[in-house]
Design an enzyme around this catalytic site. Structure first.
Site, mmCIF file in Angstrom:
data_model
loop_
_atom_site.group_PDB
_atom_site.id
_atom_site.type_symbol
_atom_site.label_atom_id
_atom_site.label_comp_id
_atom_site.label_asym_id
_atom_site.label_seq_id
_atom_site.Cartn_x
_atom_site.Cartn_y
_atom_site.Cartn_z
ATOM 1 N N ASN A 126 -67.545 -3.319 17.288
ATOM 2 C CA ASN A 126 -66.867 -3.114 16.009
ATOM 3 C C ASN A 126 -67.933 -3.206 14.922
ATOM 4 O O ASN A 126 -68.504 -4.266 14.685
ATOM 5 C CB ASN A 126 -65.775 -4.164 15.784
ATOM 6 C CG ASN A 126 -65.013 -3.957 14.486
ATOM 7 O OD1 ASN A 126 -65.603 -3.703 13.441
ATOM 8 N ND2 ASN A 126 -63.708 -4.099 14.537
ATOM 9 N N GLU A 159 -63.799 0.637 14.073
ATOM 10 C CA GLU A 159 -63.752 0.416 12.630
ATOM 11 C C GLU A 159 -64.919 1.145 11.942
ATOM 12 O O GLU A 159 -65.656 0.559 11.149
ATOM 13 C CB GLU A 159 -63.743 -1.079 12.283
ATOM 14 C CG GLU A 159 -63.090 -1.346 10.942
ATOM 15 C CD GLU A 159 -62.933 -2.834 10.618
ATOM 16 O OE1 GLU A 159 -62.445 -3.108 9.516
ATOM 17 O OE2 GLU A 159 -63.282 -3.694 11.454
ATOM 18 N N TYR A 258 -59.225 0.467 18.986
ATOM 19 C CA TYR A 258 -59.214 -0.496 17.878
ATOM 20 C C TYR A 258 -57.750 -0.827 17.604
ATOM 21 O O TYR A 258 -57.047 -0.100 16.904
ATOM 22 C CB TYR A 258 -59.899 0.097 16.649
ATOM 23 C CG TYR A 258 -59.907 -0.799 15.437
ATOM 24 C CD1 TYR A 258 -60.143 -2.170 15.546
ATOM 25 C CD2 TYR A 258 -59.693 -0.279 14.157
ATOM 26 C CE1 TYR A 258 -60.156 -2.992 14.435
ATOM 27 C CE2 TYR A 258 -59.712 -1.091 13.036
ATOM 28 C CZ TYR A 258 -59.940 -2.444 13.181
ATOM 29 O OH TYR A 258 -59.960 -3.257 12.067
ATOM 30 N N ASP A 302 -61.887 -3.587 20.478
ATOM 31 C CA ASP A 302 -61.397 -4.707 19.670
ATOM 32 C C ASP A 302 -59.883 -4.804 19.848
ATOM 33 O O ASP A 302 -59.134 -4.007 19.304
ATOM 34 C CB ASP A 302 -61.762 -4.455 18.208
ATOM 35 C CG ASP A 302 -61.352 -5.585 17.279
ATOM 36 O OD1 ASP A 302 -60.665 -6.528 17.743
ATOM 37 O OD2 ASP A 302 -61.700 -5.531 16.083
ATOM 38 N N ASN A 304 -58.158 -7.410 18.863
ATOM 39 C CA ASN A 304 -57.653 -8.174 17.713
ATOM 40 C C ASN A 304 -56.768 -9.349 18.128
ATOM 41 O O ASN A 304 -55.781 -9.665 17.462
ATOM 42 C CB ASN A 304 -56.904 -7.257 16.740
ATOM 43 C CG ASN A 304 -57.759 -6.910 15.528
ATOM 44 O OD1 ASN A 304 -58.445 -7.772 14.987
ATOM 45 N ND2 ASN A 304 -57.728 -5.657 15.117
ATOM 46 N N ASP A 404 -69.736 -8.198 11.548
ATOM 47 C CA ASP A 404 -69.122 -9.500 11.803
ATOM 48 C C ASP A 404 -68.695 -9.648 13.265
ATOM 49 O O ASP A 404 -68.170 -10.688 13.665
ATOM 50 C CB ASP A 404 -67.935 -9.758 10.859
ATOM 51 C CG ASP A 404 -66.943 -8.609 10.818
ATOM 52 O OD1 ASP A 404 -67.101 -7.635 11.575
ATOM 53 O OD2 ASP A 404 -65.990 -8.674 10.007
ATOM 54 N N HIS A 405 -68.896 -8.601 14.064
ATOM 55 C CA HIS A 405 -68.733 -8.652 15.521
ATOM 56 C C HIS A 405 -70.106 -8.498 16.160
ATOM 57 O O HIS A 405 -71.038 -7.969 15.544
ATOM 58 C CB HIS A 405 -67.856 -7.497 16.018
ATOM 59 C CG HIS A 405 -66.433 -7.556 15.596
ATOM 60 N ND1 HIS A 405 -65.384 -7.712 16.475
ATOM 61 C CD2 HIS A 405 -65.866 -7.447 14.367
ATOM 62 C CE1 HIS A 405 -64.238 -7.693 15.813
ATOM 63 N NE2 HIS A 405 -64.507 -7.535 14.528
#
Length: 417
Positions: A126, A159, A258, A302, A304, A404-405
């Site tokens: 991501n 993303e 995603y 991802d 989530n 951030d991943h």
């Protein structure tokens, strides 16, 4: 008479007269005395203002206010001492000063090579905005490392946040970061429901063989299907077996996904997790439709959600029950992927068991990465048709930055599919 004296006493006295006033006359009473008639003619707001000037209470009815103002100030009744100010709050320690969450080691697995072994390495990442990542040296460096150090054959990005009009320019920059477009092919799914939102891309080396990629529809009736959520990459049976041209053999299918976030206010939680008509349920149906016959399906991306307590740093905190990614509903929904009839396997847990601290996402707002206060929300999920022996290794590449991943890596032995 008294009235004239009262009127005279209200006039300002020259400085000498103030000094010469008899001791028996209260200076406060001289300057502040008022007739009840005058006070009664004032508004409540004016009365309260005069009380504040005297340091007296301003609560109560108008009659109470007049009574307080009529009383002389020469001997005020002592009131309670003012409250002490609260002690200053201790400054919040930065995350870097908090105890770090330990990271269990996940040694690299080479795996015994079977007859005619042919390895394929797939990475999922991501990127939280592909154009921004390509502008940063840190992001470009990680892309190069995935190619040069990890030997990635298939790269799945989530993303990307691209509009279709951006694809040509960004694709060229991405090829350059990967070492040249002549070696790669790419497919894109962009959000048409919202600009600069979601989006996925799958890239693969031409040398891999006969492969194709297309968008995968999950819920055509919902706007999430127009947000660029999933791509289906297929490697022909002959290419997976190491042959060329036609021929049979298992087809490898990688689904780059995603999954919709439930949102800060959980506004999409019900749509995401409804057992009958939610996005997760419809995605499971889409996977089942692909995992037929000789097809070997792996979901990459991802999801989530942090599945088990070991998958996030603070499972004991009650607030996680209402935070997107750790709600009981989302965690139960992921378990439905692992239960029959799909019966998928979490590839990382298959290889590394209960390894803790192995997170793939950290909040940038909370500066959580240095202390490893994260969540594991990126997965490789293997359909039941994928033999366990085909999985060589899975790694979370936590040392690679740019988003951030962190990227995650899966190595498969195609000969054992």
């Amino acid at each position: 008479g008294g009235r004239m004296l009262h009127t005279y006493m209200r006039l300002p006295l020259p400085p000498r007269l103030w000094l010469a006033a008899p001791a028996s006359v209260s200076m406060s009473h001289i300057s502040m005395s008022h007739s009840d008639a005058e006070l009664a003619s004032l508004t409540v707001a004016a009365l309260k203002e005069r009380l504040r000037e005297r340091g007296l209470r301003v609560s109560g009815r108008k009659a109470d206010l007049i009574e307080r103002l009529s009383a002389p100030l020469s001997s005020p009744s002592p009131g309670p001492p003012p409250p002490l100010p609260p002690p200053p709050r201790a400054p919040r320690r930065p995350n870097s000063a908090r105890p770090n969450v330990p990271i269990d080691a996940t040694p690299r697995k080479a795996g015994a090579a079977g007859p005619g072994a042919r390895r394929l390495r797939a990475a999922s990442w991501n990127v939280a905005g592909l154009r921004g990542l390509l502008r940063r040296e840190e992001g470009r460096s990680t892309l190069r490392r995935l190619v040069d150090e990890e030997g990635v054959d298939v790269l799945m990005l989530q993303e990307t946040k691209l509009q279709e009009s951006h694809v040509a320019e960004v694709e060229a920059a991405l090829y350059e970061a990967l070492g040249g477009g002549e070696a790669w092919r790419a497919a894109w799914a962009c959000s048409t429901a919202r600009k600069g939102y979601a989006g996925v891309s799958t890239l693969w080396r031409r040398r891999v063989g006969d492969a194709a990629c297309r968008p995968l529809s999950v819920d055509p009736a919902h706007e999430a299907d127009r947000e660029g959520r999933a791509l289906l990459w297929e490697l022909s049976g002959a290419s997976a077996a190491g042959g060329g041209g036609g021929g049979g053999g298992p087809r490898l299918k990688l689904i780059n996904v995603y999954v919709p976030n439930s949102g800060a206010d959980l506004q999409r939680l019900e749509y995401r997790t409804d057992r009958a008509a939610g996005w997760d349920a419809r995605f499971r149906a889409a996977i089942a439709a692909q995992a037929t016959g000789e097809s070997r399906v792996c979901v990459c991306g991802d999801m989530n959600v942090a599945h088990e307590d070991v998958d996030f740093h603070n499972p004991a905190e009650r607030r996680t029950l209402t935070q997107a990614g750790t709600t009981p509903e989302e965690r139960a929904s992921l378990r439905c992927f692992l239960a029959p009839p799909l019966g998928m396997r979490d590839a990382f847990r298959q290889v590394h068991g209960r390894a803790a601290g192995q997170y793939t996402y950290w909040s940038q707002r909370a500066r959580a990465r240095p202390a490893n206060r994260g969540l594991r929300i990126d997965y490789f999920l293997l359909a039941s048709g994928v033999p366990p022996a085909a999985v060589v290794d899975v790694q979370h590449l936590q040392e690679m930055h740019g988003s951030d991943h962190c990227p995650i890596l899966l190595e498969l032995d195609l000969a054992r599919l």
